[in-house]
Design an enzyme around this catalytic site. Structure first.
Site, PDB file in Angstrom:
ATOM      1  N   ASP A 145      23.357   1.509 -33.920  1.00  0.00           N
ATOM      2  CA  ASP A 145      24.368   0.459 -33.201  1.00  0.00           C
ATOM      3  C   ASP A 145      23.598  -0.402 -32.240  1.00  0.00           C
ATOM      4  O   ASP A 145      23.968  -1.758 -32.687  1.00  0.00           O
ATOM      5  CB  ASP A 145      25.227   1.320 -32.205  1.00  0.00           C
ATOM      6  CG  ASP A 145      26.036   2.056 -33.005  1.00  0.00           C
ATOM      7  OD1 ASP A 145      26.965   2.573 -32.266  1.00  0.00           O
ATOM      8  OD2 ASP A 145      26.202   2.045 -34.183  1.00  0.00           O
TER       9      ASP A 145
ATOM     10  N   GLU B 133      20.645  -1.762 -32.874  1.00  0.00           N
ATOM     11  CA  GLU B 133      19.825  -2.583 -33.921  1.00  0.00           C
ATOM     12  C   GLU B 133      20.870  -3.763 -34.452  1.00  0.00           C
ATOM     13  O   GLU B 133      20.777  -4.901 -34.479  1.00  0.00           O
ATOM     14  CB  GLU B 133      19.281  -1.961 -34.983  1.00  0.00           C
ATOM     15  CG  GLU B 133      17.614  -1.378 -34.540  1.00  0.00           C
ATOM     16  CD  GLU B 133      17.480  -0.542 -35.918  1.00  0.00           C
ATOM     17  OE1 GLU B 133      18.147   0.395 -36.395  1.00  0.00           O
ATOM     18  OE2 GLU B 133      16.236  -0.535 -35.975  1.00  0.00           O
TER      19      GLU B 133
ATOM     20  N   SER C 216      38.163  -6.264 -32.901  1.00  0.00           N
ATOM     21  CA  SER C 216      36.978  -5.542 -32.239  1.00  0.00           C
ATOM     22  C   SER C 216      36.869  -5.993 -30.599  1.00  0.00           C
ATOM     23  O   SER C 216      37.654  -6.771 -30.217  1.00  0.00           O
ATOM     24  CB  SER C 216      35.811  -5.712 -33.040  1.00  0.00           C
ATOM     25  OG  SER C 216      34.702  -5.838 -32.391  1.00  0.00           O
ATOM     26  N   LEU C 217      36.103  -5.545 -29.914  1.00  0.00           N
ATOM     27  CA  LEU C 217      35.775  -5.727 -28.565  1.00  0.00           C
ATOM     28  C   LEU C 217      34.417  -6.450 -28.390  1.00  0.00           C
ATOM     29  O   LEU C 217      33.303  -6.189 -29.433  1.00  0.00           O
ATOM     30  CB  LEU C 217      35.673  -4.708 -27.905  1.00  0.00           C
ATOM     31  CG  LEU C 217      36.825  -3.947 -27.224  1.00  0.00           C
ATOM     32  CD1 LEU C 217      36.452  -2.723 -26.651  1.00  0.00           C
ATOM     33  CD2 LEU C 217      37.998  -4.665 -26.695  1.00  0.00           C
TER      34      LEU C 217
ATOM     35  N   LYS D 256      34.140   4.344 -23.686  1.00  0.00           N
ATOM     36  CA  LYS D 256      34.245   4.115 -25.193  1.00  0.00           C
ATOM     37  C   LYS D 256      33.917   5.122 -25.866  1.00  0.00           C
ATOM     38  O   LYS D 256      32.756   5.588 -25.997  1.00  0.00           O
ATOM     39  CB  LYS D 256      33.456   2.651 -24.877  1.00  0.00           C
ATOM     40  CG  LYS D 256      33.497   2.080 -26.269  1.00  0.00           C
ATOM     41  CD  LYS D 256      32.667   0.575 -26.572  1.00  0.00           C
ATOM     42  CE  LYS D 256      32.339   0.206 -27.795  1.00  0.00           C
ATOM     43  NZ  LYS D 256      32.754   0.514 -28.968  1.00  0.00           N
TER      44      LYS D 256
ATOM     45  N   ASP E 272      32.993   7.130 -28.885  1.00  0.00           N
ATOM     46  CA  ASP E 272      32.599   6.732 -30.325  1.00  0.00           C
ATOM     47  C   ASP E 272      32.723   7.298 -31.567  1.00  0.00           C
ATOM     48  O   ASP E 272      32.035   8.402 -31.990  1.00  0.00           O
ATOM     49  CB  ASP E 272      30.925   6.956 -30.041  1.00  0.00           C
ATOM     50  CG  ASP E 272      29.917   6.286 -30.982  1.00  0.00           C
ATOM     51  OD1 ASP E 272      30.495   5.258 -31.814  1.00  0.00           O
ATOM     52  OD2 ASP E 272      28.710   6.752 -31.058  1.00  0.00           O
TER      53      ASP E 272
ATOM     54  N   ARG F   9      41.171   1.149 -39.351  1.00  0.00           N
ATOM     55  CA  ARG F   9      41.036  -0.522 -38.959  1.00  0.00           C
ATOM     56  C   ARG F   9      40.984  -1.348 -40.278  1.00  0.00           C
ATOM     57  O   ARG F   9      41.471  -2.246 -40.526  1.00  0.00           O
ATOM     58  CB  ARG F   9      39.886  -0.738 -37.945  1.00  0.00           C
ATOM     59  CG  ARG F   9      39.692  -2.295 -37.717  1.00  0.00           C
ATOM     60  CD  ARG F   9      38.875  -2.332 -36.528  1.00  0.00           C
ATOM     61  NE  ARG F   9      37.552  -2.397 -37.137  1.00  0.00           N
ATOM     62  CZ  ARG F   9      36.520  -2.654 -36.159  1.00  0.00           C
ATOM     63  NH1 ARG F   9      36.501  -3.263 -35.155  1.00  0.00           N
ATOM     64  NH2 ARG F   9      35.166  -2.521 -36.730  1.00  0.00           N
TER      65      ARG F   9
ATOM     66  N   GLU G 189      41.149   6.566 -30.939  1.00  0.00           N
ATOM     67  CA  GLU G 189      39.768   6.981 -31.455  1.00  0.00           C
ATOM     68  C   GLU G 189      39.724   8.383 -32.112  1.00  0.00           C
ATOM     69  O   GLU G 189      40.170   9.348 -31.454  1.00  0.00           O
ATOM     70  CB  GLU G 189      38.609   6.747 -30.590  1.00  0.00           C
ATOM     71  CG  GLU G 189      37.357   6.544 -31.086  1.00  0.00           C
ATOM     72  CD  GLU G 189      37.160   5.006 -31.371  1.00  0.00           C
ATOM     73  OE1 GLU G 189      38.096   4.370 -31.314  1.00  0.00           O
ATOM     74  OE2 GLU G 189      36.050   4.776 -32.035  1.00  0.00           O
TER      75      GLU G 189
ATOM     76  N   TYR H 130      45.742   2.804 -26.177  1.00  0.00           N
ATOM     77  CA  TYR H 130      46.157   1.258 -26.592  1.00  0.00           C
ATOM     78  C   TYR H 130      47.709   1.656 -27.012  1.00  0.00           C
ATOM     79  O   TYR H 130      47.924   2.038 -28.059  1.00  0.00           O
ATOM     80  CB  TYR H 130      45.352   0.490 -27.301  1.00  0.00           C
ATOM     81  CG  TYR H 130      45.670  -1.041 -27.301  1.00  0.00           C
ATOM     82  CD1 TYR H 130      46.275  -1.665 -26.287  1.00  0.00           C
ATOM     83  CD2 TYR H 130      44.955  -1.655 -28.487  1.00  0.00           C
ATOM     84  CE1 TYR H 130      46.326  -2.863 -26.327  1.00  0.00           C
ATOM     85  CE2 TYR H 130      45.379  -3.138 -28.445  1.00  0.00           C
ATOM     86  CZ  TYR H 130      46.157  -3.671 -27.235  1.00  0.00           C
ATOM     87  OH  TYR H 130      46.128  -5.114 -27.337  1.00  0.00           O
TER      88      TYR H 130
ATOM     89  N   CYS I 183      -5.752  25.478 -41.384  1.00  0.00           N
ATOM     90  CA  CYS I 183      -4.466  25.680 -41.643  1.00  0.00           C
ATOM     91  C   CYS I 183      -3.825  26.734 -40.782  1.00  0.00           C
ATOM     92  O   CYS I 183      -4.463  27.891 -40.541  1.00  0.00           O
ATOM     93  CB  CYS I 183      -4.055  26.237 -42.981  1.00  0.00           C
ATOM     94  SG  CYS I 183      -2.289  26.631 -43.186  1.00  0.00           S
TER      95      CYS I 183
ATOM     96  N   CYS J 174      -2.931  21.521 -46.449  1.00  0.00           N
ATOM     97  CA  CYS J 174      -3.669  22.709 -46.634  1.00  0.00           C
ATOM     98  C   CYS J 174      -3.827  22.639 -48.137  1.00  0.00           C
ATOM     99  O   CYS J 174      -2.677  22.926 -48.953  1.00  0.00           O
ATOM    100  CB  CYS J 174      -2.808  23.887 -46.025  1.00  0.00           C
ATOM    101  SG  CYS J 174      -3.405  25.552 -46.723  1.00  0.00           S
TER     102      CYS J 174
ATOM    103  N   CYS K 225      -1.242  30.350 -49.429  1.00  0.00           N
ATOM    104  CA  CYS K 225      -0.544  30.112 -48.023  1.00  0.00           C
ATOM    105  C   CYS K 225       0.864  30.372 -47.937  1.00  0.00           C
ATOM    106  O   CYS K 225       1.532  29.867 -48.795  1.00  0.00           O
ATOM    107  CB  CYS K 225      -0.879  28.395 -47.749  1.00  0.00           C
ATOM    108  SG  CYS K 225      -0.454  27.977 -46.201  1.00  0.00           S
TER     109      CYS K 225
HETATM  110  S1  IVH Z   1      40.527  -0.997 -26.984  1.00  0.00           S
HETATM  111  C1  IVH Z   1      41.661  -5.022 -28.549  1.00  0.00           C
HETATM  112  N1  IVH Z   1      39.415   1.145 -25.440  1.00  0.00           N
HETATM  113  O1  IVH Z   1      35.678   0.571 -29.758  1.00  0.00           O
HETATM  114  C2  IVH Z   1      40.986  -3.959 -28.194  1.00  0.00           C
HETATM  115  N2  IVH Z   1      38.472   0.494 -27.784  1.00  0.00           N
HETATM  116  O2  IVH Z   1      34.069  -2.134 -30.467  1.00  0.00           O
HETATM  117  C3  IVH Z   1      41.366  -2.727 -28.606  1.00  0.00           C
HETATM  118  N3  IVH Z   1      36.998   2.094 -28.595  1.00  0.00           N
HETATM  119  O3  IVH Z   1      37.678  -0.848 -32.316  1.00  0.00           O
HETATM  120  C4  IVH Z   1      40.207  -1.655 -28.246  1.00  0.00           C
HETATM  121  N4  IVH Z   1      37.019   3.544 -27.148  1.00  0.00           N
HETATM  122  O4  IVH Z   1      37.517   1.622 -31.980  1.00  0.00           O
HETATM  123  C5  IVH Z   1      39.584   0.376 -26.588  1.00  0.00           C
HETATM  124  N5  IVH Z   1      38.538   2.984 -24.551  1.00  0.00           N
HETATM  125  C6  IVH Z   1      38.781   2.222 -25.437  1.00  0.00           C
HETATM  126  C7  IVH Z   1      37.989   2.470 -26.560  1.00  0.00           C
HETATM  127  C8  IVH Z   1      38.051   1.591 -27.763  1.00  0.00           C
HETATM  128  C9  IVH Z   1      36.443   3.269 -28.322  1.00  0.00           C
HETATM  129  C10 IVH Z   1      36.568   1.453 -29.996  1.00  0.00           C
HETATM  130  C11 IVH Z   1      37.483   0.947 -30.798  1.00  0.00           C
HETATM  131  C12 IVH Z   1      37.544  -0.547 -30.896  1.00  0.00           C
HETATM  132  C13 IVH Z   1      35.913  -0.619 -30.564  1.00  0.00           C
HETATM  133  C14 IVH Z   1      35.422  -2.041 -30.327  1.00  0.00           C
END
Ligand code: IVH
Length: 695
Positions: free
Chosen positions: A48, A50, A99-100, A131, A133, A152, A188, A241, A431, A449, A455
């Site tokens: 992630d 990278e 996404s964020l 957040k 994962d 998504r 999630e 959300y 060895c 070896c 072995c």
């Molecule tokens: S809010 C418009 N809250 O992170 C924003 N996202 O990098 C809606 N994620 O696509 C997302 N924990 O899959 C929100 N507490 C959290 C989250 C969260 C994980 C994920 C989600 C999103 C990604 C964004």
């Protein structure tokens, strides 16, 4: 804790505009591919961090070069998990799934907060959350009933995975007595650490590839076609959300409380913060505390609490302005390197292993890590007794990344090699398993070896390799059983398998009639395994699965292979002098010849089966073929084999050298574009089959 985004060796900023242009194109390509591998194949190629660093670099470069703007750039759209022909119905999202924006820098969090305050001219409440994962899901309820569960996808359309989602106990199928009946809730999907480890253990036993992390395991699981298997995997879900035409509360926090009352799993780790200091406290508290959570988290999400303010702040093309994610740096721990031990593998390679004072990293206890080889240890300059940094990112295997400089050793080691922690590092000379003197080819990093036949781990390893699924596929013989058979003197080499008697096995502790019969049936069935796989199973050094197939096609029996000169052998594609020498060395040993004779007597196929031999030709001689898409009549592997059988070569990517693309349904868009650019011919499945069959 402040991170300079470019303080790593990962990416070096450059200033030359021409180089920058190339870099933009290269980064776009790399990120697009990484998105595909991550979202569609659930097999990430970049960590992630990278990925995020590269994305950030691309954003910066694009900002510097507006003349190179491209709406198809990965900076302009979210990655897509839409699988091709995956059997799920695709549906449009009612509201795009964005996404964020994210950052690894606390300074950037402060800057985001200040920008928000400035835009709305006061200090708004900010909700801080974990957040999670995993992978995001959008649950659609109509009249209180769950009717769709969309991934998504590309942000606009997603796969409806409702049958799989319904197997998750945390997700209600029906909501009663609710203020809301038609709504969407996003969250999630996660595979808890415990289930993840159990799943990988099972996969290891079945010799299936392991999942790199719980997120990939969750994503792979959700795309399975059989909800019964999904149910067994133990997925979980956190919701964060709530969306509806008319929401029951005017704050995000308020809506989440309602969602919890409706029966959704909403985390308790949520705080409404009134200042940047409170936000920072939340971040630093959870940076450590998250290690005690049952699921993976990779950061903190900050959201403006007031929904009308959210509206006022609005969105960019990809992300809301009212939210941002702070991502935790890859977890790193300092711990004591207690001892370096050595492991001997099937081929005799000796791998040094770091035995560590146990530490908690990303939810698991780490006490061992590979040190790869002598050069790796020397480069890091580590010795027993050092304090070393152990890091675990998205991968399963922890890495040692360096050591903490100090004046003296913390422990006295009196290893059998006669050195202690203060002396310089010496790789073992003999060895650890059989005492033979180790050898190192000057062109290789590994010590080995040479005592192949004496072995123990090498002897056992040969049997393990022989029975493996891709080789003789003998069921019921895992590595523990093989260990036991060796211990009790029932097995010493692969030919002994065919002498095993029912009573020999039944006499061993823990073997009932059924398990015994299973092993014997597997051994019997292995006599039908075709010659190319038998050749692979013999475990001749450097003769992997593909080389074995190519050799077996040219040399249709073990006797022909045994007699082949170096010149003949090296005429086979991909076979060089090293492989030829290894084959000669194998047949040069009387012990191996004895084993082959015993296998022959047992009925193992040491020659090609005339009837089953596939017709071959040189119709594709000199042609390089790329395979893309999904097919009706054969698998991709079978097509690869067919191409080779008819004298062609299969490669992975389209280039000027490509003769044609064998294209199935839903051919990859990048390959299609490249083919167009280079004018490469596209051949459909049926046309290809006619091509190789008709004379
Ligand atoms: S809010 C418009 N809250 O992170 C924003 N996202 O990098 C809606 N994620 O696509 C997302 N924990 O899959 C929100 N507490 C959290 C989250 C969260 C994980 C994920 C989600 C999103 C990604 C964004």
């Amino acid at each position: 804790m402040q991170l300079n985004l470019f303080d790593t060796e990962d990416i070096q900023p450059q200033d030359n505009p021409l180089q920058e242009k190339d870099e933009i194109f290269a980064l776009r390509k790399e990120l697009e591919e990484a998105n595909y591998k991550y979202y569609v194949l659930s097999q990430p190629t970049l960590s992630d961090r990278e990925f995020d660093l590269k994305m950030r670099r691309l954003q910066d470069l694009e900002a510097k070069h507006p003349e190179l703007a491209d709406k198809n750039s990965p900076t302009q759209h979210v990655g897509s998990d839409l699988s091709r022909k995956n059997g799920f119905r695709q549906m449009e999202h009612k509201r795009p799934m964005l996404s964020l924006a994210n950052t690894y820098s606390e300074q950037e969090i402060r800057e985001w907060y200040e920008r928000v305050c400035k835009d709305i001219s006061f200090k708004p409440d900010i909700v801080c959350e974990l957040k999670y994962d995993g992978l995001s899901i959008s649950l659609i309820y109509e009249n209180g009933t769950l009717v769709h569960a969309l991934t998504r996808g590309d942000g606009t359309r997603g796969d409806d995975v409702i049958d799989n989602v319904k197997t998750i106990p945390a997700i209600p199928w029906k909501i009663d007595n609710s203020p809301l009946t038609n709504f969407e809730i996003r969250g999630e999907i996660l595979l808890p650490w415990e289930s993840f480890e159990r799943l990988n253990k099972e996969r290891e036993e079945q010799e299936e590839p392991l999942f790199a992390n719980p997120r990939n395991a969750a994503s792979g699981t959700l795309k399975l076609q059989d909800p019964r298997i999904v149910a067994k995997r133990g997925l979980d879900a956190y919701l964060y959300y709530l969306l509806a035409d008319k929401l029951p509360q005017d704050t995000h926090y308020g809506c989440l409380q309602v969602a919890r009352q409706m029966g959704f799993k909403v985390s308790d780790a949520i705080r409404v913060c009134h200042s940047i200091d409170q936000i920072m406290q939340f971040i630093s508290f959870w940076d450590t505390e998250r290690r005690n959570l049952p699921v993976a988290t990779d950061g903190i999400v900050l959201k403006v609490n007031d929904l009308s303010l959210q509206q006022q702040l609005g969105y960019t093309a990809k992300t809301p302005r009212w939210a941002i994610a702070y991502k935790f740096p890859a977890e790193k721990q300092l711990t004591l390197l207690k001892k370096i031990t050595y492991q001997v593998g099937r081929t005799g390679v000796v791998t040094p292993v770091a035995n560590l004072e146990p530490v908690q990293l990303s939810g698991t206890t780490v006490q061992r890590a590979t040190l790869h080889n002598e050069d790796f240890i020397r480069q890091l300059g580590i010795r027993e007794g050092d304090m070393v940094w152990v890091k675990k990112g998205g991968e399963i295997i922890p890495k040692i990344t360096g050591k903490e400089e100090r004046k003296e050793s913390l422990i006295e080691t009196d290893s059998e090699n006669g050195h202690n922690g203060l002396s310089s590092f010496h790789f073992i000379t003999h060895c650890p398993e059989c005492g033979a003197m180790l050898i190192r080819d000057p062109n290789e990093a590994a010590w080995r070896c040479p005592n192949e036949d004496g072995c123990p781990p090498q002897k056992k390893g040969k049997v393990e390799h022989f029975v493996a699924r891709k080789a003789m596929n003998i069921d019921g013989l895992g590595s523990e059983t093989i260990d036991l058979f060796f211990e009790k003197g029932r097995l010493g080499n692969i030919a002994d398998l065919y002498d095993l008697k029912q009573d020999d096995i039944l006499a061993l502790e823990g073997f009932q009639q059924k398990a015994t019969q299973n092993i014997l049936d597997g051994i019997e069935a292995s006599k039908q395994v075709p010659w190319p796989r038998v050749l692979f199973a013999l475990g001749i050094r450097y003769v992997g699965e593909t080389t074995a197939k190519k050799l077996a096609r040219r040399f249709t029996s073990v006797d022909a292979l045994k007699e082949a000169s170096t010149e003949c052998l090296t005429q086979v594609e991909d076979v060089g002098v090293q492989i030829a020498e290894s084959i000669h060395a194998y047949f040069g040993k009387q012990a191996n010849l004895d084993i082959i004779e015993r296998l022959r007597k047992a009925g193992v196929r040491l020659q090609a089966d005339e009837q089953q031999a596939q017709p071959s030709s040189d119709r594709l001689k000199g042609q390089t073929v790329v395979i893309s898409g999904t097919f009706l009549h054969h698998s991709r592997d079978e097509y690869k084999e067919l191409i080779e059988l008819h004298g062609g070569k299969n490669t992975g990517s389209v280039s000027k050298k490509t003769s044609f693309i064998l294209a199935g349904d839903n051919m990859g868009p990048q390959k299609l574009e490249k083919a167009r650019q280079l004018g490469v011919r596209i051949v459909a499945e049926d046309e290809f089959l006619r091509l190789i069959v008709e004379s």
